[in-house]
Structure formats: structure tokens, C-alpha cells
Design a protein around this motif. Structure first.
Motif, PDB file in Angstrom:
ATOM      1  N   HIS A  97     -50.252  -9.768 -12.999  1.00 49.40           N
ATOM      2  CA  HIS A  97     -48.809  -9.940 -13.175  1.00 49.40           C
ATOM      3  C   HIS A  97     -48.149  -8.597 -13.493  1.00 49.40           C
ATOM      4  CE1 HIS A  97     -50.793 -13.764 -14.410  1.00 49.40           C
ATOM      5  NE2 HIS A  97     -50.004 -14.191 -13.441  1.00 49.40           N
ATOM      6  N   MET A  98     -48.833  -7.787 -14.296  1.00 46.73           N
ATOM      7  CA  MET A  98     -48.296  -6.470 -14.642  1.00 46.73           C
ATOM      8  C   MET A  98     -48.143  -5.597 -13.405  1.00 46.73           C
ATOM      9  SD  MET A  98     -50.435  -5.603 -18.063  1.00 46.73           S
ATOM     10  CE  MET A  98     -50.766  -6.872 -19.261  1.00 46.73           C
ATOM     11  N   TYR A  99     -49.171  -5.576 -12.568  1.00 50.28           N
ATOM     12  CA  TYR A  99     -49.101  -4.757 -11.353  1.00 50.28           C
ATOM     13  C   TYR A  99     -48.046  -5.282 -10.389  1.00 50.28           C
ATOM     14  CZ  TYR A  99     -53.062  -1.890 -12.693  1.00 50.28           C
ATOM     15  OH  TYR A  99     -53.874  -1.008 -13.347  1.00 50.28           O
ATOM     16  N   ASP A 100     -47.824  -6.586 -10.368  1.00 49.35           N
ATOM     17  CA  ASP A 100     -46.766  -7.153  -9.534  1.00 49.35           C
ATOM     18  C   ASP A 100     -45.407  -6.604  -9.979  1.00 49.35           C
ATOM     19  OD1 ASP A 100     -45.580  -8.827  -7.579  1.00 49.35           O
ATOM     20  OD2 ASP A 100     -45.264 -10.404  -9.067  1.00 49.35           O
ATOM     21  N   ILE A 101     -45.188  -6.533 -11.277  1.00 49.73           N
ATOM     22  CA  ILE A 101     -43.931  -5.992 -11.808  1.00 49.73           C
ATOM     23  C   ILE A 101     -43.819  -4.507 -11.488  1.00 49.73           C
ATOM     24  CG2 ILE A 101     -42.690  -5.464 -13.951  1.00 49.73           C
ATOM     25  CD1 ILE A 101     -43.868  -8.141 -15.035  1.00 49.73           C
ATOM     26  N   VAL A 102     -44.915  -3.768 -11.622  1.00 41.17           N
ATOM     27  CA  VAL A 102     -44.897  -2.324 -11.355  1.00 41.17           C
ATOM     28  C   VAL A 102     -44.574  -2.045  -9.891  1.00 41.17           C
ATOM     29  CG1 VAL A 102     -46.341  -0.258 -11.238  1.00 41.17           C
ATOM     30  CG2 VAL A 102     -46.413  -1.704 -13.259  1.00 41.17           C
ATOM     31  N   VAL A 103     -45.175  -2.792  -8.980  1.00 39.66           N
ATOM     32  CA  VAL A 103     -44.949  -2.566  -7.547  1.00 39.66           C
ATOM     33  C   VAL A 103     -43.482  -2.801  -7.191  1.00 39.66           C
ATOM     34  CG1 VAL A 103     -45.439  -3.546  -5.263  1.00 39.66           C
ATOM     35  CG2 VAL A 103     -47.306  -2.986  -6.806  1.00 39.66           C
ATOM     36  N   LYS A 104     -42.862  -3.758  -7.845  1.00 36.69           N
ATOM     37  CA  LYS A 104     -41.476  -4.093  -7.521  1.00 36.69           C
ATOM     38  C   LYS A 104     -40.459  -3.284  -8.331  1.00 36.69           C
ATOM     39  CE  LYS A 104     -42.986  -8.541  -5.953  1.00 36.69           C
ATOM     40  NZ  LYS A 104     -43.375  -9.873  -6.337  1.00 36.69           N
ATOM     41  N   ASN A 105     -40.948  -2.511  -9.316  1.00 33.43           N
ATOM     42  CA  ASN A 105     -40.083  -1.676 -10.157  1.00 33.43           C
ATOM     43  C   ASN A 105     -40.809  -0.370 -10.476  1.00 33.43           C
ATOM     44  OD1 ASN A 105     -37.875  -3.731 -11.009  1.00 33.43           O
ATOM     45  ND2 ASN A 105     -39.805  -4.785 -11.335  1.00 33.43           N
ATOM     46  N   ARG A 106     -41.091   0.418  -9.463  1.00 33.70           N
ATOM     47  CA  ARG A 106     -41.970   1.588  -9.595  1.00 33.70           C
ATOM     48  C   ARG A 106     -41.530   2.603 -10.646  1.00 33.70           C
ATOM     49  NH1 ARG A 106     -45.823   1.507  -5.728  1.00 33.70           N
ATOM     50  NH2 ARG A 106     -45.383   0.249  -3.907  1.00 33.70           N
ATOM     51  N   ASP A 107     -40.237   2.808 -10.787  1.00 34.41           N
ATOM     52  CA  ASP A 107     -39.769   3.845 -11.709  1.00 34.41           C
ATOM     53  C   ASP A 107     -39.581   3.346 -13.141  1.00 34.41           C
ATOM     54  OD1 ASP A 107     -39.705   5.645  -9.617  1.00 34.41           O
ATOM     55  OD2 ASP A 107     -37.637   5.135  -9.100  1.00 34.41           O
ATOM     56  N   ALA A 108     -39.708   2.046 -13.353  1.00 30.54           N
ATOM     57  CA  ALA A 108     -39.387   1.499 -14.664  1.00 30.54           C
ATOM     58  C   ALA A 108     -40.605   1.036 -15.472  1.00 30.54           C
ATOM     59  CB  ALA A 108     -38.421   0.334 -14.519  1.00 30.54           C
ATOM     60  N   PHE A 109     -41.710   0.743 -14.805  1.00 34.82           N
ATOM     61  CA  PHE A 109     -42.881   0.212 -15.516  1.00 34.82           C
ATOM     62  C   PHE A 109     -44.152   0.901 -15.055  1.00 34.82           C
ATOM     63  CE2 PHE A 109     -39.834  -3.288 -15.662  1.00 34.82           C
ATOM     64  CZ  PHE A 109     -39.896  -3.650 -17.003  1.00 34.82           C
ATOM     65  N   ARG A 110     -45.156   0.829 -15.930  1.00 36.39           N
ATOM     66  CA  ARG A 110     -46.476   1.363 -15.630  1.00 36.39           C
ATOM     67  C   ARG A 110     -47.510   0.536 -16.382  1.00 36.39           C
ATOM     68  NH1 ARG A 110     -48.594   7.089 -17.457  1.00 36.39           N
ATOM     69  NH2 ARG A 110     -47.471   6.373 -19.270  1.00 36.39           N
ATOM     70  N   VAL A 111     -48.698   0.360 -15.828  1.00 39.83           N
ATOM     71  CA  VAL A 111     -49.779  -0.349 -16.509  1.00 39.83           C
ATOM     72  C   VAL A 111     -50.681   0.699 -17.153  1.00 39.83           C
ATOM     73  CG1 VAL A 111     -51.763  -1.881 -16.233  1.00 39.83           C
ATOM     74  CG2 VAL A 111     -49.692  -2.280 -14.898  1.00 39.83           C
ATOM     75  N   ILE A 112     -50.969   0.490 -18.440  1.00 41.47           N
ATOM     76  CA  ILE A 112     -51.800   1.439 -19.176  1.00 41.47           C
ATOM     77  C   ILE A 112     -52.982   0.724 -19.810  1.00 41.47           C
ATOM     78  CG2 ILE A 112     -49.887   3.014 -19.669  1.00 41.47           C
ATOM     79  CD1 ILE A 112     -49.782   1.774 -22.504  1.00 41.47           C
ATOM     80  N   ASP A 113     -54.035   1.484 -20.135  1.00 32.95           N
ATOM     81  CA  ASP A 113     -55.169   0.956 -20.894  1.00 32.95           C
ATOM     82  C   ASP A 113     -54.819   1.022 -22.379  1.00 32.95           C
ATOM     83  OD1 ASP A 113     -56.879   0.468 -18.729  1.00 32.95           O
ATOM     84  OD2 ASP A 113     -57.487   2.564 -18.669  1.00 32.95           O
ATOM     85  N   VAL A 114     -55.188  -0.030 -23.085  1.00 30.75           N
ATOM     86  CA  VAL A 114     -54.911  -0.061 -24.533  1.00 30.75           C
ATOM     87  C   VAL A 114     -56.226   0.082 -25.285  1.00 30.75           C
ATOM     88  CG1 VAL A 114     -53.917  -1.389 -26.402  1.00 30.75           C
ATOM     89  CG2 VAL A 114     -52.978  -1.588 -24.131  1.00 30.75           C
TER      90      VAL A 114
END
Length: 114
Positions: A97-114
Motif C-alpha cells: 500500500h505504501m509503494y502504491d501511494i509513492v508511485v502515485k505521488n512521487r515527490d511527496a512520499f517515500r518508503v523507508i526502513d524503520v
């Protein structure tokens, strides 16, 4: 015993994975988080995610009373055909789900390791 079979110079050998404890102190499992890049804030709830998506032009999509409508949240953008579908329970919000959001909003979100 797990690993990867490597073929090199005509020889096949098993390269074993290091023990999980060596990968990460938490047992080798890397958790992912969604980072809102303009603010540097990690998304911790759907309320904060919905505010950030609304600022980008995404609107909550209410699809009716079908069985699928109960199990997920959906967001759409009037300017595109994109649809973001998320599980209703934030505890089931995963890296897909996170990557889906990132692909559709490239400049606003990123997936990181916690």
C-alpha cells in the motif's frame, strides 16, 4: 538452511544467507514506514495520511454499500484515473500500500526502513 545458488566459472555453489540476527537486531525483519518528504514526518495513522493526500488533491472515494466498501478506504484524484485502495484497519497497512501511494505521488512520499 537457506540461500541462493550461484553459478560462477562453471561451478554451482550455495551461498547461504547470514543468520537473521546478523541482518538486524530485531531478528532480520525490516519494517517499512511511509515518509511524507516535504515535512519529514512518518505517517502513523489514516487521519494524518488523509490530510496529506487531501493537500495533494486526493479525495475520499465512497463506493457504495457493497462488501468491498466496508473492508477498505479509497482515494481518487479528479484529474486522473488513479485510485488508492487501503485496508480499513491501519494495522494491515503494509509496504504494498505504501509503494502504491509513492508511485502515485512521487515527490511527496517515500518508503523507508524503520
Amino acid at each position: 538452511m537457506s540461500g541462493v545458488w550461484v553459478f560462477r566459472n562453471g561451478v554451482v555453489k550455495l551461498v547461504e544467507n547470514p543468520p537473521a540476527a546478523a541482518n538486524n537486531a530485531a531478528g532480520g525483519i525490516r519494517r517499512k514506514a511511509l515518509l511524507h518528504t516535504p515535512t519529514g514526518e512518518v505517517v502513523t495513522s489514516y487521519a494524518s495520511l488523509e490530510r496529506k493526500l487531501a493537500a495533494l488533491g486526493w479525495e475520499r472515494y465512497y463506493s457504495g454499500a457493497g462488501a468491498g466498501a466496508v473492508a477498505m478506504l479509497q482515494f481518487h484524484k479528479r484529474s486522473s484515473v488513479d485510485l488508492i485502495s487501503l485496508p480499513k484497519d491501519f494495522s494491515h497497512f503494509g509496504s504494498v500500500h505504501m509503494y502504491d501511494i509513492v508511485v502515485k505521488n512521487r515527490d511527496a512520499f517515500r518508503v523507508i526502513d524503520v
